[in-house]
Design a protein around this motif. Structure first.
Motif, PDB file in Angstrom:
ATOM      1  N   UNK A 290      12.681  97.636  59.198  1.00  0.00           N
ATOM      2  CA  UNK A 290      11.569  97.206  60.041  1.00  0.00           C
ATOM      3  C   UNK A 290      10.949  95.948  59.478  1.00  0.00           C
ATOM      4  N   UNK A 291      10.503  95.087  60.375  1.00  0.00           N
ATOM      5  CA  UNK A 291       9.805  93.867  59.994  1.00  0.00           C
ATOM      6  C   UNK A 291       8.534  93.761  60.827  1.00  0.00           C
ATOM      7  N   UNK A 292       7.442  93.328  60.236  1.00  0.00           N
ATOM      8  CA  UNK A 292       6.188  93.240  60.992  1.00  0.00           C
ATOM      9  C   UNK A 292       6.265  92.199  62.102  1.00  0.00           C
ATOM     10  N   UNK A 293       5.743  92.549  63.261  1.00  0.00           N
ATOM     11  CA  UNK A 293       5.629  91.586  64.344  1.00  0.00           C
ATOM     12  C   UNK A 293       6.829  91.457  65.246  1.00  0.00           C
ATOM     13  N   UNK A 294       7.926  92.186  64.946  1.00  0.00           N
ATOM     14  CA  UNK A 294       9.090  92.120  65.822  1.00  0.00           C
ATOM     15  C   UNK A 294       9.879  93.419  65.764  1.00  0.00           C
ATOM     16  N   UNK A 295      10.680  93.614  66.803  1.00  0.00           N
ATOM     17  CA  UNK A 295      11.532  94.806  66.886  1.00  0.00           C
ATOM     18  C   UNK A 295      12.959  94.412  66.549  1.00  0.00           C
ATOM     19  N   UNK A 296      13.520  95.029  65.515  1.00  0.00           N
ATOM     20  CA  UNK A 296      14.899  94.766  65.140  1.00  0.00           C
ATOM     21  C   UNK A 296      15.843  95.593  65.993  1.00  0.00           C
TER      22      UNK A 296
ATOM     23  N   UNK B 122       9.224  78.557  78.193  1.00  0.00           N
ATOM     24  CA  UNK B 122       8.803  79.733  78.971  1.00  0.00           C
ATOM     25  C   UNK B 122       7.638  79.416  79.897  1.00  0.00           C
ATOM     26  N   UNK B 123       7.359  78.117  80.083  1.00  0.00           N
ATOM     27  CA  UNK B 123       6.373  77.763  81.091  1.00  0.00           C
ATOM     28  C   UNK B 123       4.996  77.418  80.586  1.00  0.00           C
ATOM     29  N   UNK B 124       4.806  77.296  79.278  1.00  0.00           N
ATOM     30  CA  UNK B 124       3.525  76.837  78.757  1.00  0.00           C
ATOM     31  C   UNK B 124       2.669  77.861  78.063  1.00  0.00           C
ATOM     32  N   UNK B 125       3.028  79.144  78.165  1.00  0.00           N
ATOM     33  CA  UNK B 125       2.266  80.185  77.475  1.00  0.00           C
ATOM     34  C   UNK B 125       3.207  81.246  76.935  1.00  0.00           C
ATOM     35  N   UNK B 126       2.975  81.630  75.679  1.00  0.00           N
ATOM     36  CA  UNK B 126       3.798  82.661  75.053  1.00  0.00           C
ATOM     37  C   UNK B 126       3.209  84.053  75.201  1.00  0.00           C
ATOM     38  N   UNK B 127       2.031  84.156  75.726  1.00  0.00           N
ATOM     39  CA  UNK B 127       1.372  85.459  75.856  1.00  0.00           C
ATOM     40  C   UNK B 127       2.211  86.395  76.722  1.00  0.00           C
TER      41      UNK B 127
ATOM     42  N   UNK C 121      11.625  82.919  54.489  1.00  0.00           N
ATOM     43  CA  UNK C 121      12.567  82.528  55.532  1.00  0.00           C
ATOM     44  C   UNK C 121      11.844  81.740  56.621  1.00  0.00           C
ATOM     45  N   UNK C 122      12.346  80.555  56.984  1.00  0.00           N
ATOM     46  CA  UNK C 122      11.724  79.822  58.087  1.00  0.00           C
ATOM     47  C   UNK C 122      11.801  80.588  59.396  1.00  0.00           C
ATOM     48  N   UNK C 123      12.824  81.437  59.544  1.00  0.00           N
ATOM     49  CA  UNK C 123      12.913  82.254  60.750  1.00  0.00           C
ATOM     50  C   UNK C 123      11.712  83.180  60.871  1.00  0.00           C
ATOM     51  N   UNK C 124      11.318  83.789  59.766  1.00  0.00           N
ATOM     52  CA  UNK C 124      10.159  84.678  59.802  1.00  0.00           C
ATOM     53  C   UNK C 124       8.869  83.899  59.976  1.00  0.00           C
ATOM     54  N   UNK C 125       8.814  82.679  59.426  1.00  0.00           N
ATOM     55  CA  UNK C 125       7.628  81.845  59.615  1.00  0.00           C
ATOM     56  C   UNK C 125       7.454  81.504  61.096  1.00  0.00           C
ATOM     57  N   UNK C 126       8.552  81.150  61.763  1.00  0.00           N
ATOM     58  CA  UNK C 126       8.500  80.864  63.195  1.00  0.00           C
ATOM     59  C   UNK C 126       8.136  82.124  63.980  1.00  0.00           C
ATOM     60  N   UNK C 127       8.727  83.257  63.600  1.00  0.00           N
ATOM     61  CA  UNK C 127       8.424  84.523  64.285  1.00  0.00           C
ATOM     62  C   UNK C 127       6.936  84.856  64.176  1.00  0.00           C
ATOM     63  N   UNK C 128       6.357  84.628  63.018  1.00  0.00           N
ATOM     64  CA  UNK C 128       4.933  84.914  62.822  1.00  0.00           C
ATOM     65  C   UNK C 128       4.068  84.047  63.738  1.00  0.00           C
ATOM     66  N   UNK C 129       4.442  82.776  63.872  1.00  0.00           N
ATOM     67  CA  UNK C 129       3.691  81.882  64.750  1.00  0.00           C
ATOM     68  C   UNK C 129       3.852  82.287  66.214  1.00  0.00           C
ATOM     69  N   UNK C 130       5.046  82.690  66.607  1.00  0.00           N
ATOM     70  CA  UNK C 130       5.269  83.152  67.982  1.00  0.00           C
ATOM     71  C   UNK C 130       4.454  84.406  68.284  1.00  0.00           C
ATOM     72  N   UNK C 131       4.467  85.350  67.342  1.00  0.00           N
ATOM     73  CA  UNK C 131       3.721  86.592  67.530  1.00  0.00           C
ATOM     74  C   UNK C 131       2.224  86.319  67.618  1.00  0.00           C
ATOM     75  N   UNK C 132       1.746  85.332  66.857  1.00  0.00           N
ATOM     76  CA  UNK C 132       0.322  85.004  66.874  1.00  0.00           C
ATOM     77  C   UNK C 132      -0.126  84.497  68.237  1.00  0.00           C
ATOM     78  N   UNK C 133       0.813  83.961  69.018  1.00  0.00           N
ATOM     79  CA  UNK C 133       0.484  83.495  70.363  1.00  0.00           C
ATOM     80  C   UNK C 133       0.785  84.543  71.424  1.00  0.00           C
ATOM     81  N   UNK C 134       1.098  85.762  70.986  1.00  0.00           N
ATOM     82  CA  UNK C 134       1.260  86.866  71.932  1.00  0.00           C
ATOM     83  C   UNK C 134       2.664  87.125  72.397  1.00  0.00           C
ATOM     84  N   UNK C 135       3.660  86.466  71.817  1.00  0.00           N
ATOM     85  CA  UNK C 135       5.044  86.715  72.229  1.00  0.00           C
ATOM     86  C   UNK C 135       5.496  88.092  71.782  1.00  0.00           C
ATOM     87  N   UNK C 136       6.345  88.730  72.593  1.00  0.00           N
ATOM     88  CA  UNK C 136       6.971  90.002  72.241  1.00  0.00           C
ATOM     89  C   UNK C 136       8.366  89.692  71.711  1.00  0.00           C
TER      90      UNK C 136
END
Length: 426
Positions: free
Chosen positions: A354-360, A302-307, A328-343
């Motif tokens: 519902x799951x924290x940090x993402x929209x289902x 995405x060009x160098x920034x997930x914000x 779940x490794x999927x949720x572990x990755x999602x948590x790291x993505x969200x921590x960098x500001x990804x939507x």
């Protein structure tokens, strides 16, 4: 085969599968749980667990009168000849297995166990647990046996009814043989041993598999650096009978209800015994590194920034064929993505709510809509059949990161998308 009266305490993946399968073998089984609402559903053959053939076995056992569900361990063991403890042993302080549930049930049933019955530890427990349970029961007339389970989520019924082997351990050989006889109809290789060895077998097996997966993920990274293709490398390795084809697929890291807690538990067991198990420690560290590597790939796409970057996630369960989100490794990755500001927008065919940090969302196309990148994290077969030209139209970006090497790269390229796998040649 003699029909035995069996009690199973705990109706999670292991307990419910064990109870239903033993009933299918002709034994009379009473399963107990502390959750009254869950027991009520099971009495109506309503199974919450997504597991092939399990609901059918439960319904058949109920209809035949060989399977029963009750609230409370004490209500299940009154006339049992064999009592299986299928209880949670989650990761506790320092990575050690938390045996609170095992101890609690042992204290609950010790006064009501029939004389001469056998108590079986089916849960994954540290070495010495059988001895500790025997001390808690304080019943010289009751033997304690270790019978570790080797069930994979998504194939648990098949694994129990067609096992590679049956392991039974006890310092009382006669008690071990009584437990092994319950499964005689299966005709599987049966290994009888002492209790300590049986308790260690499950940890040894799971941690070996975790090391194999971490090795393959590291090899995938090396393939990317050298311009090789990990799928070809693993195919060439897998034909070696000493290695085998299984657990040779790279991914976003390993997870689930067993491998994370068992690797940490065995590491703690080794350290307590005075062994620095560096290889196992490196296995755990490599798994965390793999999750961060996936995030780095998304960031680059995405060009160098997930914000503020919109990322679509395909698959959230720890593997296909289950609705289990535990570690779940999927949720572990999602948590790291969200921590960098990804939507994050995510879709999994078996996950709702519902799951924290993402929209289902309700389908893969909604997850892809407006996404700067799409990340496949769980290898559900339906994702191979998606309308990829439509997804290309819906996305803002053009990169699909396939962390399971599950998709057809040519199909994505024809749709105008950039396919990026793990350890694959661009």
């Amino acid at each position: 085969m003699f029909v035995r009266r069996i009690a199973v305490v705990g109706t999670g993946y292991v307990g419910l599968t064990t109870g239903a399968c033993l009933a299918s073998l002709g034994h009379r089984v009473v399963c107990a749980d502390v959750d009254a609402a869950k027991v009520a559903r099971l009495r109506e053959a309503q199974v919450d667990i997504l597991e092939p053939d399990l609901a059918e076995l439960v319904a058949e056992g109920l209809a035949a009168g060989r399977l029963e569900f009750v609230v409370g361990a004490g209500n299940a063991v009154a006339d049992a000849e064999v009592v299986f403890l299928c209880l949670p042993t989650p990761m506790g302080a320092g990575g050690a297995a938390d045996l609170t549930a095992v101890r609690s049930v042992a204290e609950e049933v010790r006064a009501v166990l029939p004389p001469g019955c056998v108590v079986v530890c089916k849960s994954t427990v540290p070495v010495g647990t059988s001895v500790a349970v025997a001390e808690l029961l304080d019943r010289a007339d009751v033997a304690v046996v270790s019978n570790p389970e080797f069930l994979r989520e998504g194939s648990a019924v098949r694994d129990l009814l067609r096992p590679d082997r049956i392991v039974v351990g006890s310092d009382d050989p006669a008690a071990a043989e009584r437990v092994a006889a319950l499964f005689a109809k299966l005709g599987a290789p049966t290994v009888l041993m002492d209790a300590a060895s049986a308790e260690l077998v499950k940890y040894a097996a799971n941690c070996f598999l975790a090391m194999k997966l971490s090795y393959v993920n590291a090899m995938a990274e090396l393939c990317e650096l050298l311009g090789a293709d990990v799928t070809a490398v693993c195919e060439g390795m897998g034909y070696d009978r000493r290695i085998g084809q299984s657990f040779l697929s790279p991914g976003p890291g390993w997870g689930g209800s067993c491998l994370p807690k068992d690797t940490h538990a065995l590491l703690q067991i080794a350290q307590a015994a005075g062994l620095e198990f560096d290889l196992l420690g490196a296995t755990i560290e490599a798994n965390s590194r793999q999750q961060h590597r996936v995030v780095a790939k998304v960031r680059e796409a995405v060009g160098g920034s997930l914000a503020g970057a919109r990322i679509g996630l395909l698959g959230l369960a720890f593997k296909a064929g289950t609705n289990d989100l535990r570690d779940s490794p999927a949720l572990a990755v999602a948590k790291l993505l969200a921590a960098e500001g990804a939507e994050l927008t995510g879709y999994d065919p078996e996950i709702a709510g519902q799951l924290p940090g993402l929209r289902l969302v309700d389908d893969a196309y909604q997850a892809a809509k407006g996404a700067a990148a799409v990340v496949l994290l769980t290898e559900w077969p339906l994702f191979r059949m998606l309308d990829w030209p439509l997804i290309a139209e819906l996305m803002d970006g053009d990169t699909v990161l396939d962390t399971r090497n599950h998709l057809d790269p040519d199909a994505l390229r024809r749709a105008g998308l950039r396919h990026r796998g793990i350890g694959r040649r661009p």
